[in-house]
Design an enzyme around this catalytic site. Sequence first.
Site, PDB file in Angstrom:
ATOM      1  N   GLY A 174     -28.263  22.855  66.395  1.00 28.11           N
ATOM      2  CA  GLY A 174     -27.365  23.529  67.340  1.00 28.11           C
ATOM      3  C   GLY A 174     -27.827  23.335  68.784  1.00 28.11           C
TER       4      GLY A 174
ATOM      5  N   GLU B 289     -21.803  27.524  65.004  1.00 26.54           N
ATOM      6  CA  GLU B 289     -21.883  28.397  63.818  1.00 26.54           C
ATOM      7  C   GLU B 289     -23.218  28.098  63.158  1.00 26.54           C
ATOM      8  OE1 GLU B 289     -19.729  30.654  62.651  1.00 26.54           O
ATOM      9  OE2 GLU B 289     -18.212  30.358  64.199  1.00 26.54           O
TER      10      GLU B 289
ATOM     11  N   CYS C  59     -24.876  30.496  54.154  1.00 27.98           N
ATOM     12  CA  CYS C  59     -25.395  30.952  55.454  1.00 27.98           C
ATOM     13  C   CYS C  59     -25.350  32.464  55.609  1.00 27.98           C
ATOM     14  CB  CYS C  59     -24.630  30.286  56.580  1.00 27.98           C
ATOM     15  SG  CYS C  59     -22.865  30.579  56.482  1.00 27.98           S
TER      16      CYS C  59
HETATM   17  P1  NAD Z   1     -28.119  20.633  59.898  1.00 28.67           P
HETATM   18  O1  NAD Z   1     -28.150  21.318  61.209  1.00 28.67           O
HETATM   19  O2  NAD Z   1     -29.311  19.868  59.464  1.00 28.67           O
HETATM   20  O3  NAD Z   1     -26.902  19.586  59.846  1.00 28.67           O
HETATM   21  C1  NAD Z   1     -25.580  19.950  60.178  1.00 28.67           C
HETATM   22  C2  NAD Z   1     -24.813  18.720  60.650  1.00 28.67           C
HETATM   23  O4  NAD Z   1     -25.437  18.211  61.826  1.00 28.67           O
HETATM   24  C3  NAD Z   1     -24.774  17.575  59.638  1.00 28.67           C
HETATM   25  O5  NAD Z   1     -23.488  16.982  59.686  1.00 28.67           O
HETATM   26  C4  NAD Z   1     -25.809  16.614  60.180  1.00 28.67           C
HETATM   27  O6  NAD Z   1     -25.551  15.263  59.863  1.00 28.67           O
HETATM   28  C5  NAD Z   1     -25.702  16.829  61.667  1.00 28.67           C
HETATM   29  N1  NAD Z   1     -26.938  16.485  62.383  1.00 28.67           N
HETATM   30  C6  NAD Z   1     -28.200  16.427  61.877  1.00 28.67           C
HETATM   31  N2  NAD Z   1     -29.068  16.064  62.855  1.00 28.67           N
HETATM   32  C7  NAD Z   1     -28.340  15.887  63.977  1.00 28.67           C
HETATM   33  C8  NAD Z   1     -28.652  15.514  65.311  1.00 28.67           C
HETATM   34  N3  NAD Z   1     -29.893  15.241  65.670  1.00 28.67           N
HETATM   35  N4  NAD Z   1     -27.657  15.446  66.206  1.00 28.67           N
HETATM   36  C9  NAD Z   1     -26.392  15.754  65.854  1.00 28.67           C
HETATM   37  N5  NAD Z   1     -26.033  16.113  64.605  1.00 28.67           N
HETATM   38  C10 NAD Z   1     -26.987  16.177  63.675  1.00 28.67           C
HETATM   39  O7  NAD Z   1     -27.731  21.752  58.836  1.00 28.67           O
HETATM   40  P2  NAD Z   1     -27.602  21.614  57.256  1.00 28.67           P
HETATM   41  O8  NAD Z   1     -28.938  21.466  56.650  1.00 28.67           O
HETATM   42  O9  NAD Z   1     -26.546  20.616  56.921  1.00 28.67           O
HETATM   43  O10 NAD Z   1     -27.010  23.060  56.895  1.00 28.67           O
HETATM   44  C11 NAD Z   1     -27.808  24.189  56.759  1.00 28.67           C
HETATM   45  C12 NAD Z   1     -27.764  25.065  57.994  1.00 28.67           C
HETATM   46  O11 NAD Z   1     -26.444  25.337  58.365  1.00 28.67           O
HETATM   47  C13 NAD Z   1     -28.397  26.417  57.734  1.00 28.67           C
HETATM   48  O12 NAD Z   1     -29.151  26.803  58.864  1.00 28.67           O
HETATM   49  C14 NAD Z   1     -27.206  27.334  57.558  1.00 28.67           C
HETATM   50  O13 NAD Z   1     -27.447  28.689  57.836  1.00 28.67           O
HETATM   51  C15 NAD Z   1     -26.255  26.743  58.527  1.00 28.67           C
HETATM   52  N6  NAD Z   1     -24.891  27.102  58.174  1.00 28.67           N
HETATM   53  C16 NAD Z   1     -24.199  27.932  58.989  1.00 28.67           C
HETATM   54  C17 NAD Z   1     -22.916  28.306  58.642  1.00 28.67           C
HETATM   55  C18 NAD Z   1     -22.095  29.217  59.503  1.00 28.67           C
HETATM   56  O14 NAD Z   1     -20.922  29.347  59.230  1.00 28.67           O
HETATM   57  N7  NAD Z   1     -22.639  29.841  60.518  1.00 28.67           N
HETATM   58  C19 NAD Z   1     -22.349  27.828  57.465  1.00 28.67           C
HETATM   59  C20 NAD Z   1     -23.099  26.997  56.668  1.00 28.67           C
HETATM   60  C21 NAD Z   1     -24.371  26.624  57.021  1.00 28.67           C
END
Ligand code: NAD
Length: 469
Positions: A209, A226, A260
Amino acid sequence: PSRIPCPHDSLLNNKWVNPYADTLKRLRDAFDSGRTRPAEFRLIQLRGLSRFLNENRKLLLDTLAQDLSKPAFEADISEIILCETEIKLALNNLHTWMKDERVEKNLVTQLDSAFIRKEPYGVTLIISPWNYPLNLLLMPLVGAIAAGNCVVLKPSEISKSMEKVIAEVLPQYLDKNCFATVLGGPQEATILLKNRFDYIFFTGSPRVGRIVMSAASKYLTPITLELGGKNPCYVDDNCDPQNVANRVAWFRFFNAGQTCVAPDYILCTRETQEKLLPALQNAVTQFYGKDPQGSPDLGRIISDKHFHRLRGLLGNGRAAIGGQSDEQERYIAPTVLVDVKETDPVMQEEIFGPILPILNVQSIDEAIAFIRKREKPLALYAFSKNSKVVNKVLDQTSSGNFGGNDGFMFMTMTSMPFGGVGHSGMGEYHGKFTFDAFSHRRGCLLRSPYLEMIDKIRYPPYSPGHQRL
Ligand code: NAD
């Protein structure tokens, strides 16, 4: 959406080559042509999404089973039905949502027209994670389409089977000039984010994020984040332990804990813990049988990396329930940990798996102080038969969403905004809130070109009488 080949090297002879330039130009031209603006276009795309879900229901359920061993019931209610509900709501309300909103006028604008126009941002980007790989891509997409935007979709590369379906099947149901899919992981996403978008909707970890927010800051692009975190669950002494255990176990072990908004840990007194433990064991046995590994109703961990991370956490405190794992199947048993210390690794990171630590507090005030000392969570839960207790937790803490005496049922309500605050995110969506997230609310005042006789009293030279205006 159209499939874009993944770029492996975006620097050729030290010259920056933008692999997404053509796609983004196509979307930009489509947006600038105005084709996404009429309600009819938006309705056609929303109906397309609806057909995608309807005609491919079995494929989608099978795909979710491949990626996460998601039980069909869990996949259906949390991924497909929620999206269908959102689409129906948008189809039924689009004309009302799109209408200019009249606003109150002051004395000097009585003869004018004053309203808020809901304007699409333009070319937007949706980046989603792997745990609900369909829901978390399509729920924002519904609002993005309803609000009249063009969209680049970046599904998670980790839920591989769903990524393939999104790239190959979904495009058959949407306008190819207005919607595109970009595949790949961090490397591709990094290059993608060098491009200018008019709005970014990101769901994922707080770590990524921050990266997205800093990429957006280059162009001051508005964003929704999110994110996740550790969701506390306070259980009061005044409760029905079996009732609480059923509810907590269901929403902690749903999707093998990879949710999440799942409760990350329980806070309760030692006495309540002693009553909760047999009740939790009872709930686990009722739900998944004596050997949960053989249950078709328990999902699996998404990847080896996450499996090893979670297996490492099983050694924190003592496993009062569960504690087993099987690398071959990426299986982690529904586990409840006791004697956990605040400083243990399991309390430092979001667990995101079927492990539930219980931490002991002496009182509700100690629980509230514990929660307030930490980052604002995405969701916070309080269980008590005494509504004053639930309200006290609600009043004295902050979180994205709050659940009293149950888990993530607020996710099923289209009337409820969903989103984090601070470390758990910014912005909100679901129902009309998604339409609002993807719309710029443009305040407009259309004045009469006449009546200069009245208006001219504001111009200089100012007389002493002007000060009273
Ligand atoms: P992540 O942050 O690793 O990845 C999310 C997305 O970002 C993926 O599409 C990934 O390819 C992309 N990404 C990865 N590295 C990146 C970079 N350096 N630059 C830009 N994009 C990049 O998260 P995850 O492991 O896929 O999911 C788990 C996390 O998501 C947990 O922290 C969970 O709480 C959160 N989550 C939040 C919600 C919500 O609604 N608030 C819902 C589901 C999951």
